[in-house]
Design an enzyme around this catalytic site. Sequence first.
Site, mmCIF file in Angstrom:
data_model
loop_
_atom_site.group_PDB
_atom_site.id
_atom_site.type_symbol
_atom_site.label_atom_id
_atom_site.label_comp_id
_atom_site.label_asym_id
_atom_site.label_seq_id
_atom_site.Cartn_x
_atom_site.Cartn_y
_atom_site.Cartn_z
ATOM 1 N N GLY A 1 53.652 55.707 38.039
ATOM 2 C CA GLY A 1 53.152 57.089 38.115
ATOM 3 C C GLY A 1 51.794 57.217 38.755
ATOM 4 N N GLY A 2 51.184 56.091 39.187
ATOM 5 C CA GLY A 2 49.844 56.170 39.766
ATOM 6 C C GLY A 2 48.760 56.238 38.709
ATOM 7 N N MET A 3 49.102 55.819 37.465
ATOM 8 C CA MET A 3 48.124 55.881 36.371
ATOM 9 C C MET A 3 47.844 54.508 35.771
ATOM 10 S SD MET A 3 48.834 59.460 34.486
ATOM 11 C CE MET A 3 47.241 59.320 33.700
ATOM 12 N N ASP B 1 43.790 47.029 39.293
ATOM 13 C CA ASP B 1 43.354 48.008 38.290
ATOM 14 C C ASP B 1 43.134 47.397 36.907
ATOM 15 O OD1 ASP B 1 43.488 50.059 40.140
ATOM 16 O OD2 ASP B 1 45.511 50.675 39.557
ATOM 17 N N GLY C 1 51.215 49.579 34.324
ATOM 18 C CA GLY C 1 51.448 48.132 34.268
ATOM 19 C C GLY C 1 50.140 47.387 34.045
ATOM 20 N N SER C 2 49.088 47.836 34.708
ATOM 21 C CA SER C 2 47.777 47.192 34.563
ATOM 22 C C SER C 2 47.240 47.375 33.148
ATOM 23 C CB SER C 2 46.783 47.774 35.563
ATOM 24 O OG SER C 2 47.254 47.598 36.874
ATOM 25 N N ALA C 3 47.495 48.542 32.550
ATOM 26 C CA ALA C 3 47.052 48.786 31.170
ATOM 27 C C ALA C 3 47.737 47.796 30.230
ATOM 28 C CB ALA C 3 47.372 50.224 30.764
ATOM 29 N N PRO D 1 52.965 57.045 32.246
ATOM 30 C CA PRO D 1 54.113 57.160 33.159
ATOM 31 C C PRO D 1 54.339 55.864 33.953
ATOM 32 C CG PRO D 1 52.626 59.048 33.406
ATOM 33 C CD PRO D 1 51.972 58.117 32.443
ATOM 34 N N VAL D 2 55.619 55.485 34.074
ATOM 35 C CA VAL D 2 55.969 54.263 34.805
ATOM 36 C C VAL D 2 55.973 54.573 36.308
ATOM 37 C CG1 VAL D 2 57.810 52.563 35.159
ATOM 38 C CG2 VAL D 2 57.322 53.409 32.856
ATOM 39 N N LYS E 1 44.752 55.851 33.680
ATOM 40 C CA LYS E 1 43.572 56.303 34.449
ATOM 41 C C LYS E 1 43.945 57.332 35.492
ATOM 42 C CE LYS E 1 44.757 54.119 38.402
ATOM 43 N NZ LYS E 1 45.171 54.814 39.610
HETATM 44 O O1 C5P Z 1 46.815 44.850 42.682
HETATM 45 P P1 C5P Z 1 48.151 45.513 42.461
HETATM 46 O O2 C5P Z 1 49.233 44.511 42.240
HETATM 47 O O3 C5P Z 1 48.132 46.561 41.408
HETATM 48 O O4 C5P Z 1 48.465 46.243 43.831
HETATM 49 C C1 C5P Z 1 49.790 46.622 44.149
HETATM 50 C C2 C5P Z 1 49.909 46.810 45.650
HETATM 51 O O5 C5P Z 1 49.145 47.946 46.046
HETATM 52 C C3 C5P Z 1 49.379 45.678 46.498
HETATM 53 O O6 C5P Z 1 50.347 44.687 46.672
HETATM 54 C C4 C5P Z 1 49.058 46.393 47.805
HETATM 55 O O7 C5P Z 1 50.239 46.630 48.544
HETATM 56 C C5 C5P Z 1 48.563 47.753 47.315
HETATM 57 N N1 C5P Z 1 47.091 47.793 47.199
HETATM 58 C C6 C5P Z 1 46.329 47.807 48.353
HETATM 59 N N2 C5P Z 1 44.957 47.834 48.260
HETATM 60 C C7 C5P Z 1 44.331 47.892 47.071
HETATM 61 C C8 C5P Z 1 45.096 47.911 45.865
HETATM 62 C C9 C5P Z 1 46.488 47.857 45.970
HETATM 63 O O8 C5P Z 1 46.864 47.766 49.470
HETATM 64 N N3 C5P Z 1 43.006 47.933 47.009
#
Ligand code: C5P
Length: 308
Positions: free
Chosen positions: A109-111, A148, A114-116, A106-107, A18
């Site tokens: 990578g802000g995309m 995500d 891992g969530s996918a 991308p690992v 994404k």
């Molecule tokens: O939910 P996820 O494990 O992908 O989020 C990774 C990290 O990103 C969280 O532990 C938090 O530090 C940060 N995060 C946040 N606020 C969000 C989403 C993610 O601070 N809305």
Amino acid sequence: MASPLVEDEVIRVRASGKINLALRSGPRRSDGYHELATIFQAVSVYDDLEARWDEPGRFSVTMTGDQADLVPCDDSNLAVKAAALLARESGNRGLGCQLTIRKAIPVTGGMAGGSADAAAALLACSVLWDLDADPDDLLELGATLGADVPFCLTGGTALGTGRGDRLAPVLSRGSYYWVLVLNEAELSTPAVFGRFDQLRPLGGGEFAMPPELLSALIAGDPAALGRTLINDLEQAAISLHPELAEVLRAGRELGALGGIVSGSGPTVAFLAGDERAAMELSVGLATHGIGRAIRRVHGPVPGARLLS
Ligand code: C5P
């Protein structure tokens, strides 16, 4: 052991990465997360996952792809966690699976790579184990694995609020052509949010989605969309990895309609007017030696889905 009847069964799922077209963040909440308002668009960079039966209580993953060695394949892997969680929630102690993931997103990578994978594992295992899971239950389970994950299940174009996990559809017409610049730097999402807290302890201060962005999507107007892309995390990502400012400048000088750090970065996404403009932009960026790799993608595309 699993039933011999299903031992050879393989379920294949494709999950997309994404881009956040807009990402507005409030200050850190008491649970450590940030209140977000974001517009996601799923784009055509895919991780492909296969799921096979394994002995009860065994959940494992093997990873292939050029960045496979950067992803942990132990119990901390998000796809393994997703499978184990789904098995636990089903109440059936006879479930287990072997997952194989071919990584292209991308690992770090802000995309949402891992969530996918977590979204793909939830869908694949629910089919493999014949759980007849309600899609809303998968979304709810997904949200406990990562903010995500719900969007990675649904795909398309959506507004995310809360931690980014509460979704509402957004009207969008046509296809958008992007050039992604993959960068060498590793930016972890918590580190970028931590930097954001230092730079803007009160948050971005603005939750409204730019109305011009919403009308650009409805009109299917890439030039208008390119002017309104916004990411409150961009300055934090640039301050941790200043080369990103050079990448953004290079893409704009080469004619991109807009450029933005994707989520927490370091991938940078440039919007092009059409497929041909995207091709020219990607050649220009590659010729100037920008980034570790260049990918052309389009969006919106669906979220995690079964492959026949
Ligand atoms: O939910 P996820 O494990 O992908 O989020 C990774 C990290 O990103 C969280 O532990 C938090 O530090 C940060 N995060 C946040 N606020 C969000 C989403 C993610 O601070 N809305």
